[in-house]
Design a protein around this motif. Structure first.
Motif, PDB file in Angstrom:
ATOM      1  N   ASN A  94       0.827  -1.206   0.000  1.00  0.00           N
ATOM      2  CA  ASN A  94       0.000   0.000   0.000  1.00  0.00           C
ATOM      3  C   ASN A  94       0.863   1.259   0.000  1.00  0.00           C
ATOM      4  O   ASN A  94       0.568   2.234  -0.706  1.00  0.00           O
ATOM      5  N   LYS A  95       1.937   1.259   0.780  1.00  0.00           N
ATOM      6  CA  LYS A  95       2.848   2.410   0.802  1.00  0.00           C
ATOM      7  C   LYS A  95       3.509   2.592  -0.561  1.00  0.00           C
ATOM      8  O   LYS A  95       3.623   3.716  -1.068  1.00  0.00           O
ATOM      9  N   LEU A  96       3.931   1.478  -1.158  1.00  0.00           N
ATOM     10  CA  LEU A  96       4.568   1.570  -2.475  1.00  0.00           C
ATOM     11  C   LEU A  96       3.573   2.045  -3.533  1.00  0.00           C
ATOM     12  O   LEU A  96       3.935   2.827  -4.427  1.00  0.00           O
ATOM     13  N   ASP A  97       2.330   1.605  -3.438  1.00  0.00           N
ATOM     14  CA  ASP A  97       1.301   2.078  -4.370  1.00  0.00           C
ATOM     15  C   ASP A  97       1.081   3.579  -4.212  1.00  0.00           C
ATOM     16  O   ASP A  97       0.918   4.302  -5.202  1.00  0.00           O
ATOM     17  N   GLY A  98       1.096   4.045  -2.957  1.00  0.00           N
ATOM     18  CA  GLY A  98       0.951   5.485  -2.711  1.00  0.00           C
ATOM     19  C   GLY A  98       2.117   6.277  -3.286  1.00  0.00           C
ATOM     20  O   GLY A  98       1.927   7.344  -3.878  1.00  0.00           O
TER      21      GLY A  98
END
Length: 68
Positions: A56-60
């Motif tokens: 999720n952090k990488l997607d953000g």
């Protein structure tokens, strides 16, 4: 009072008691394996949650970079 027949004592000593000991040993091992499986499942769930958070952090980050 009834006495134990002579033929019953060797059966108890050489068949029944060793069998009961072996079954007790197997039951103890089964409990340990069940506990180990529960611990591994808990660790796998924790790792899956961490993986989801990282993704999720990488997607953000990816979304923020694509905005520019």
């Amino acid at each position: 009072m009834t006495s134990i027949p002579d033929w019953l004592s060797p059966i108890m000593n050489w068949i029944v008691l060793p069998l009961l000991g072996w079954l007790w040993h197997l039951q103890g091992r089964q409990n340990k394996v069940t506990t180990d499986i529960a611990v591994l499942q808990t660790k796998a769930e924790a790792h899956a949650d961490q993986h989801s958070q990282i993704m999720n952090k990488l997607d953000g980050i990816e979304a923020a970079l694509r905005k520019d």
